[in-house]
Motif scaffolding. Structure first.
Motif, PDB file in Angstrom:
ATOM      1  N   TYR A 195       1.150  -1.081  -0.202  1.00 40.36           N
ATOM      2  CA  TYR A 195       0.191  -0.081   0.608  1.00 40.36           C
ATOM      3  C   TYR A 195       0.531   1.194  -0.167  1.00 40.36           C
ATOM      4  CZ  TYR A 195      -3.731  -3.014   1.508  1.00 40.36           C
ATOM      5  OH  TYR A 195      -4.542  -4.260   1.176  1.00 40.36           O
ATOM      6  N   LYS A 221      -6.338   2.621   6.115  1.00 39.26           N
ATOM      7  CA  LYS A 221      -6.122   2.307   4.787  1.00 39.26           C
ATOM      8  C   LYS A 221      -7.854   2.147   4.774  1.00 39.26           C
ATOM      9  CE  LYS A 221      -3.312  -1.432   4.448  1.00 39.26           C
ATOM     10  NZ  LYS A 221      -3.207  -1.963   6.455  1.00 39.26           N
ATOM     11  N   PHE A 238     -10.225   5.961  -1.513  1.00 36.51           N
ATOM     12  CA  PHE A 238      -9.750   5.107  -2.835  1.00 36.51           C
ATOM     13  C   PHE A 238      -8.311   5.500  -2.357  1.00 36.51           C
ATOM     14  CE2 PHE A 238      -8.542   5.412  -6.933  1.00 36.51           C
ATOM     15  CZ  PHE A 238      -9.572   4.916  -8.055  1.00 36.51           C
ATOM     16  N   LYS A 297      -5.942   5.313  -0.460  1.00 38.43           N
ATOM     17  CA  LYS A 297      -5.038   5.066   0.668  1.00 38.43           C
ATOM     18  C   LYS A 297      -5.974   3.483   0.777  1.00 38.43           C
ATOM     19  CE  LYS A 297      -5.073   8.357   4.283  1.00 38.43           C
ATOM     20  NZ  LYS A 297      -4.685   8.715   5.117  1.00 38.43           N
ATOM     21  N   ASN A 298      -6.607   2.509  -0.079  1.00 41.57           N
ATOM     22  CA  ASN A 298      -6.612   1.476  -0.872  1.00 41.57           C
ATOM     23  C   ASN A 298      -6.071   0.982  -1.098  1.00 41.57           C
ATOM     24  OD1 ASN A 298      -8.292  -0.227   1.624  1.00 41.57           O
ATOM     25  ND2 ASN A 298      -9.445   1.344   1.584  1.00 41.57           N
ATOM     26  N   ILE A 299      -5.339   1.743  -1.822  1.00 39.30           N
ATOM     27  CA  ILE A 299      -4.628   1.073  -3.755  1.00 39.30           C
ATOM     28  C   ILE A 299      -3.504   0.635  -3.730  1.00 39.30           C
ATOM     29  CG2 ILE A 299      -3.179   2.161  -5.578  1.00 39.30           C
ATOM     30  CD1 ILE A 299      -4.392   4.428  -6.397  1.00 39.30           C
ATOM     31  N   ASN A 300      -3.275  -0.953  -3.899  1.00 40.64           N
ATOM     32  CA  ASN A 300      -2.335  -1.292  -3.498  1.00 40.64           C
ATOM     33  C   ASN A 300      -2.062  -2.652  -4.533  1.00 40.64           C
ATOM     34  OD1 ASN A 300      -3.474  -4.318  -3.474  1.00 40.64           O
ATOM     35  ND2 ASN A 300      -5.291  -3.222  -2.879  1.00 40.64           N
ATOM     36  N   SER A 304      -4.930  -3.684  -7.136  1.00 33.12           N
ATOM     37  CA  SER A 304      -6.611  -3.070  -6.677  1.00 33.12           C
ATOM     38  C   SER A 304      -6.698  -1.995  -5.644  1.00 33.12           C
ATOM     39  CB  SER A 304      -7.131  -4.261  -6.896  1.00 33.12           C
ATOM     40  OG  SER A 304      -6.395  -4.661  -5.453  1.00 33.12           O
ATOM     41  N   THR A 305      -7.943  -1.740  -5.525  1.00 29.80           N
ATOM     42  CA  THR A 305      -8.384  -0.482  -4.667  1.00 29.80           C
ATOM     43  C   THR A 305     -10.148  -1.157  -3.996  1.00 29.80           C
ATOM     44  OG1 THR A 305      -8.587   1.201  -3.542  1.00 29.80           O
ATOM     45  CG2 THR A 305      -9.257   1.586  -6.315  1.00 29.80           C
ATOM     46  N   ASN A 306     -10.203  -0.515  -2.915  1.00 28.79           N
ATOM     47  CA  ASN A 306     -11.990  -0.735  -3.260  1.00 28.79           C
ATOM     48  C   ASN A 306     -12.097   0.303  -1.422  1.00 28.79           C
ATOM     49  OD1 ASN A 306     -11.592  -1.716   0.409  1.00 28.79           O
ATOM     50  ND2 ASN A 306      -9.485  -3.356  -1.091  1.00 28.79           N
ATOM     51  N   SER A 320     -15.306  -2.259  -5.725  1.00 33.66           N
ATOM     52  CA  SER A 320     -13.594  -2.521  -5.502  1.00 33.66           C
ATOM     53  C   SER A 320     -13.509  -2.677  -7.020  1.00 33.66           C
ATOM     54  CB  SER A 320     -13.317  -3.446  -5.623  1.00 33.66           C
ATOM     55  OG  SER A 320     -14.075  -4.889  -5.858  1.00 33.66           O
ATOM     56  N   THR A 346     -10.210  -2.692 -10.196  1.00 32.22           N
ATOM     57  CA  THR A 346      -8.692  -3.648 -10.494  1.00 32.22           C
ATOM     58  C   THR A 346      -7.993  -3.290 -12.193  1.00 32.22           C
ATOM     59  OG1 THR A 346      -8.745  -5.791  -8.402  1.00 32.22           O
ATOM     60  CG2 THR A 346      -7.704  -5.974 -10.353  1.00 32.22           C
TER      61      THR A 346
END
Length: 912
Positions: A452, A461, A464, A466-469, A507-509, A519, A521
Motif C-alpha cells: 500500500y 487504509k 479510494f 489509501k486502499n490502492i495496492n 486494486s483498491t476498494n 472495488s 482492479t
C-alpha cells in the motif's frame, strides 16, 4: 525407650548382646496382648534393667546430686561396644503389612500370619491375598485364597515383582533366592494371557511351566480357544518355547498340533518376523499362495513389509509397504505394488499376459516443526486398470473412480517486508477410462504480499487512494501430457511444455454512499513460452502443416475489472405468540464489469488451400500452457444475487427462553452476464441464467442441493440456438435447458464424533468416498480389519436382548437430472442408492449397499456383508452378486496381531 500404656516407660538393655532397644511403641494392654508377648521375648533374651517411670526419675535425680553436669552428660551418652559382632537381621529390608481381620506373630515358629484382605510389601515385591504367611527365618512367604460361606474361592493372590504380575491360586516365594513355586498362575505378556497348573520361577528371567495354556482371549479361565502344552520355558518380554502343542477350540482338541513351538514376546512396539501366506485357487490362474513375506522392524521410526503372491500358472505379485514417523516432525507411508498377471494357459484363445502397478505415498509435516515451511504429499498413481484387475484388491469404490490424482508440494514463507510466499508443486491427474495422464513437473508459484504505497504512518487504509495496492505473482510450469503406455518412459517428455506467467494486479476498494462496497482492479500479465507454433499450407502434402518452433517468445496483456455490491436485510414478523416468530431474508446483489481489449498483433494468417484465397487466423502461442491472448474485445457486465432465509421458531424445550434459529435456505443464487461486444450472429449477448441453491433438513441430516439453467434464447426446428428471445418466438421468458437435484440423507444412532472419525478412515478405503454406497474395500493383505467401523463393541454394553441398544446407520443418496437442450424434454438421470449397517444381535453385524437406476431400469451396484464377533476371533462374509465386479469372500481368523497367521480365507475370483 518403650511407651507402655501411655504411663509406663521401660528402658531395655540386653545383657547378652549389649543392644539397647528404644522407641518401641505399644498399644494399651487391654486392647493388644502382643505387648506382653514382646516383653517376654526380651526377658527370654536376657534383657534386664526394667524401670518404671518413677524409678527412672529417682535414679536420674540421685545421679544428678552425685556428679557434675558435665560428668552426667558423658555417662548418659557413652555406650560400651562389645567386640562380638551382632547377628545379621533376618530380613534385608523393611516389611510393611496389614490385614483386615488380624495379624498374628508366632515367635517360636518365626511366622507372621495375615488373614483376610492381607497385604505385604517388601523391597520390590507387592503381595495381596486372602491369607499370607511370612516365614522371616527362611525368608519365604506363602499366599493363598479363601473360601467364603457359599464355598466359593475368593481373594486370589496377586503377586507383583517389578513389571511382572501373576494371579495364581497359591504361591510360595523365597526373598533370598528369588525362586518361586506357583499353582494355577495367571499372567499377561503383551497380547498373550497364560495360565499354568504349576509354575517354577528360577530367577527374574526364566520360568518353567507345567500343564500350561496360552491364549489371546480375555477370559483365560474360560477361553474360546487356547494352545495346550505340558512343558514350557518362558522368558518374560522375550520368548516362549514349548514342547508338543495342541490347539483347542471350545474345549475340543483339534488335529492342529506342533511338536514344538516358539512365540516371540517383546515389550518393543514391533519386531521383525515372517508373514505366513494363505492358500487360494482360481479357475484362470490355478492354485496360489498369497500375502506371504517378511516384516522388517528397521527402527522405531520406520519399518518395511515385503509381501508376495504366486500362482501355479506363473502369475506373481510383489508389494512393498513402509510406514515412517518422527514425533513432532513428520509422518507418512509408502505402498508400491506390482503384479504380473497371466490368465489361462498359453495356446488357449483366452490367454493374456500383462503387468500392472500402483504407487501410493502419503506424507504430512507437523506444523510445529517449521512454522514458515511445509511439505506434504498425496500420491496415487499407476496402471489405469490396476483396481479393476488386481488379484489382491477388492476395492469397488476405487475401481469405479475414473480419476487417479497426486500432489507433492513444498512451500516456504520469507518473513520480509513485504512478505514473500513461494511453493513448488508436482501434480498428476490420470483418467482411468481414456488412460491420458496430465502432469506438471513442477509448478513454481511465488507472490509478494500487497503493498500500500499511499498509506500513512498511522497504517489506516480508508478511502479510494489509501486502499490502492499492488502485488507481484509468478507462476511457472513444466507440463507433460502422456498416456498410460508411455508413463515412466523417455517418450513421455517429448511433448513437454514449459512456460511462466507474471502478473501485477493493482486494486483498491472503497465505500459509496455508506452502504455500497466497490472495488476496481487493473491487471498486467506477461507470458513466457519456450515453444510456439507456425502454420502454413504445404502444396506437396496438400494440407496444412503445423511446425513446432523452439525458442523463447512472450506476449503481454492487460485487463480491467470492477464490482459493486451491498447487503439488504429484511425481516417478516409474525408475532411473539406464534410458533414461527419471524423470517429473516438476506440479499446480497452485486454487479461486476470486466474489459479486456483485443490483442490482434499476436495473430497471423495461413492459407487453407493451394489457391490461398481462403485464410484463417491463428496465434503462434496456441497450445501453450497459459493459452493464447484473445483476438476480440471482451466487454462483459455480470449480475449476481445470493439469498439466505432463516427463521426464529419457538423452541420445543420449554426451559429455553430464547427462540430457536433454523436455516430455511442456506443459499439461493442467480447469476448471468451480458456481453456488449457480441455480434449477434455467432455469439449471444445474454448468457443463460444459472440458478443454484441448497439447504439442510431434519436436524441437518439431509442435504438438498438443486440447480437449473435458464436460456433466454429460442432454438430452431433443428435444435440449434438462434439469436431471438424465446418469449418473442412464442415461448416463455426462459427455456429450461437443464436441471438437477441431489439428496443425501444420513441417520444413525451411533456416536456422531465416532461416526465422523470412522468416515474419515473409510474415505481412503472406499475410493475416496466418505460413505459405503459402493461397498467397503476388502484389504486382502490384512483381513483382521472389520468391514464396518473397525471398532469392537464393549462386551458389557449389551447384556439383554430386549434391553439392548442395537447400533445402526443408513445413508441414502438420490440424484435426478433433467435435459432439454434441444427439445428432448426428458429425464436423463434418475437413480437412488442406499447403504445400511446394523448390529443384528450383540455379536452379529450386517450391511447392504444397493441402488436402482430408474432410467436404465436396473439394479445398480449391490453388496451384502455380514460379520460375526467371536470374541478373540472374527468371521466375515461379503458378496457382490451382480455386475462385472461380482465376487464373494469369506474369512475367519484371530484378531490379535501376534497370531494373525492363524486364519482361513476363501474367496471367488472373477475373470478380470
Amino acid at each position: 525407650m518403650i511407651i507402655f500404656d501411655k504411663k509406663l516407660y521401660v528402658s531395655l538393655t540386653c545383657q547378652k548382646t549389649s543392644h539397647i532397644f528404644t522407641k518401641i511403641v505399644f498399644k494399651p494392654l487391654h486392647t493388644n496382648l502382643f505387648n506382653i508377648v514382646l516383653l517376654s521375648f526380651f526377658l527370654t533374651l536376657g534383657c534386664g534393667n526394667l524401670y518404671s517411670q518413677e524409678t527412672n526419675k529417682k535414679k536420674k535425680a540421685a545421679s544428678a546430686n552425685k556428679q557434675p553436669d558435665s560428668i552426667k552428660t558423658a555417662t548418659i551418652d557413652t555406650i560400651k561396644v562389645d567386640s562380638i559382632k551382632p547377628k545379621k537381621a533376618f530380613l534385608d529390608g523393611k516389611v510393611k503389612y496389614k490385614a483386615k481381620d488380624y495379624a498374628k506373630i508366632d515367635q517360636k515358629r518365626k511366622l507372621i500370619t495375615l488373614y483376610n484382605e492381607a497385604e505385604l510389601y517388601y523391597q520390590d515385591v507387592e503381595l495381596k491375598s486372602g491369607i499370607i504367611v511370612l516365614d522371616y527365618e527362611k525368608n519365604e512367604v506363602y499366599a493363598g485364597r479363601l473360601k467364603d460361606s457359599a464355598g466359593v474361592y475368593t481373594q486370589y493372590p496377586n503377586f507383583k515383582q517389578g513389571a511382572s504380575a501373576v494371579e495364581p491360586d497359591s504361591i510360595r516365594f523365597n526373598f533370598k533366592t528369588q525362586k518361586a513355586l506357583i499353582w494355577n498362575s495367571r499372567s499377561e505378556q503383551g497380547e498373550f494371557r497364560i495360565k499354568a497348573g504349576i509354575t517354577k520361577k528360577e530367577n527374574d528371567s526364566v520360568y518353567f511351566l507345567k500343564g500350561a495354556r496360552f491364549t489371546t482371549a480375555k477370559d483365560v479361565d474360560n477361553p474360546e480357544y487356547y494352545f495346550q502344552t505340558n512343558k514350557v520355558k518362558f522368558i518374560p518380554g522375550k520368548k516362549v518355547i514349548t514342547g508338543l502343542t495342541n490347539m483347542v477350540i471350545a474345549d475340543v482338541p483339534t488335529p492342529i498340533a506342533l511338536p514344538f513351538a516358539y512365540f516371540p514376546m517383546t515389550n518393543e512396539k514391533s519386531v521383525s518376523g515372517l508373514i505366513l501366506p494363505s492358500y487360494n485357487d482360481s479357475n484362470t490362474r490355478g492354485f496360489s499362495l498369497q500375502n506371504g513375506g517378511y516384516y522388517f522392524a528397521l527402527s522405531d521410526n520406520y519399518d518395511l513389509t515385503v509381501l508376495g503372491d504366486y500362482y501355479t500358472n506363473g502369475s506373481y505379485a510383489m508389494r512393498f509397504e513402509s510406514a515412517y514417523a518422527k514425533r513432532y516432525k513428520y509422518r507418512g507411508n509408502i505402498n508400491v505394488r506390482f503384479e504380473n498377471l497371466i490368465s489361462s494357459e498359453r495356446g488357449y484363445p483366452d490367454y493374456s499376459k500383462q503387468n500392472i502397478y500402483n504407487i501410493q505415498w502419503s506424507h504430512s509435516k507437523d506444523t510445529k516443526a517449521s512454522p514458515n515451511s511445509s511439505f506434504s504429499a498425496s500420491v496415487n498413481m499407476g496402471s489405469s486398470k490396476y483396481f479393476k484387475q488386481s488379484i489382491n484388491q477388492a476395492n469397488i469404490g476405487s475401481s469405479l473412480n475414473n480419476t487417479l490424482s497426486s500432489s507433492v508440494s513444498y512451500s516456504k514463507n520469507f518473513n520480509t517486508l513485504p512478505q514473500i510466499r513461494t511453493s513448488i508443486t508436482a501434480t498428476h491427474s490420470q483418467n482411468t477410462q481414456t488412460e491420458v495422464i496430465n502432469m506438471t513437473l513442477p509448478t513454481l508459484e511465488a507472490s509478494v504480499d500487497r503493498i500500500y504505497p499511499f498509506v500513512g504512518k498511522n497504517g489506516v487504509k480508508k478511502g479510494f487512494i489509501k486502499n490502492i495496492n499492488f502485488q507481484y505473482n509468478l507462476s511457472g510450469k513444466n507440463s507433460i501430457v502422456t498416456t498410460d503406455s508411455l508413463f515412466f518412459k523417455p517418450q513421455m517428455f517429448d511433448n513437454a511444455k514449459i512456460g511462466a506467467k507474471h502478473s501485477i494486479p493493482i486494486s483498491t476498494n472503497f465505500k459509496i454512499f455508506k452502504y455500497f462496497s466497490a472495488s476496481t482492479t487493473a491487471n498486467y500479465q506477461e507470458v513466457w513460452q519456450t515453444k510456439t507454433v507456425e502454420k502454413h499450407y504445404d502444396t506437396d502434402q496438400s494440407k496444412v502443416v503445423e511446425n513446432v518452433v523452439n525458442g523463447f517468445d512472450a506476449y503481454r496483456t492487460y485487463s480491467f475489472s470492477s464490482s459493486l455490491g451491498t447487503t439488504i436485510y429484511g425481516t417478516f414478523n409474525f408475532g411473539e405468540d406464534k410458533k414461527i416468530k419471524s423470517i429473516r431474508h438476506v440479499m446480497r446483489p452485486s454487479v461486476s464489469y470486466g474489459y479486456t481489449p483485443s490483442f490482434e498483433k499476436y495473430y497471423d494468417t495461413y492459407a487453407t488451400d493451394a489457391t490461398g484465397t481462403i485464410t484463417k487466423e491463428y496465434s503462434r502461442f496456441e497450445g501453450g500452457i497459459f493459452g493464447a491472448p484473445g483476438n476480440a474485445n471482451s466487454n462483459i457486465i455480470g449480475f449476481d444475487l445470493s439469498n439466505t432465509f432463516e427463521a426464529k421458531v419457538t423452541d420445543r424445550d420449554s426451559t429455553k427462553t430464547e427462540p430457536k434459529k433454523i436455516m430455511l435456505l442456506n443459499n439461493l443464487n442467480f447469476s448471468t452476464s451480458y456481453n456488449f461486444n457480441a455480434d449477434g450472429i455467432n455469439s449471444f449477448a445474454w448468457q443463460p441464467v444459472r440458478v443454484s441453491g441448497g439447504t439442510q433438513l431434519f436436524q441437518d441430516k439431509m442435504n438438498v442441493n438443486f440447480g437449473a439453467t435458464l436460456n433466454p434464447y429460442a432454438i430452431d426446428n433443428s435444435g440449434r440456438q438462434i439469436n431471438k428471445f424465446n418469449i418473442d418466438n412464442g415461448g416463455s421468458l426462459f427455456r429450461m435447458t437443464s436441471a438437477n437435484m441431489t439428496l443425501n440423507y444420513s441417520i444413525s444412532n451411533k456416536d456422531k464424533d465416532k461416526k465422523k472419525k470412522d468416515e474419515n478412515k473409510q474415505s481412503e478405503r472406499n475410493g475416496g468416498r466418505e460413505d459405503d454406497l459402493f461397498g467397503t474395500n476388502t484389504d486382502l493383505n490384512d483381513q483382521r480389519k472389520s468391514q464396518f467401523d473397525g471398532s469392537e463393541e464393549d462386551d458389557n454394553a449389551i447384556t439383554e436382548f430386549f434391553n439392548a441398544k442395537l447400533p445402526w446407520d443408513m445413508t441414502l443418496a438420490y440424484s435426478l437430472t433433467y435435459g432439454n437442450t434441444a427439445r428432448e424434454n426428458k429425464i436423463i438421470g434418475n437413480s437412488i442408492m442406499i447403504s445400511a449397517n446394523m448390529d443384528i444381535t450383540p455379536k452379529w453385524k450386517g450391511g447392504i449397499s444397493t441402488g436402482y437406476d430408474f432410467v436404465q431400469k436396473g439394479v445398480t451396484f449391490t453388496q451384502l456383508r455380514f460379520e460375526r464377533d467371536l470374541l478373540s476371533w472374527r468371521m466375515d462374509f461379503n458378496w457382490t452378486p451382480l455386475g462385472t465386479n461380482s465376487n464373494w469372500n469369506f474369512f475367519i481368523g484371530i484378531k490379535s496381531g501376534v497370531l494373525s497367521d492363524i486364519k482361513w480365507n476363501k474367496r471367488s475370483t472373477n475373470n478380470r
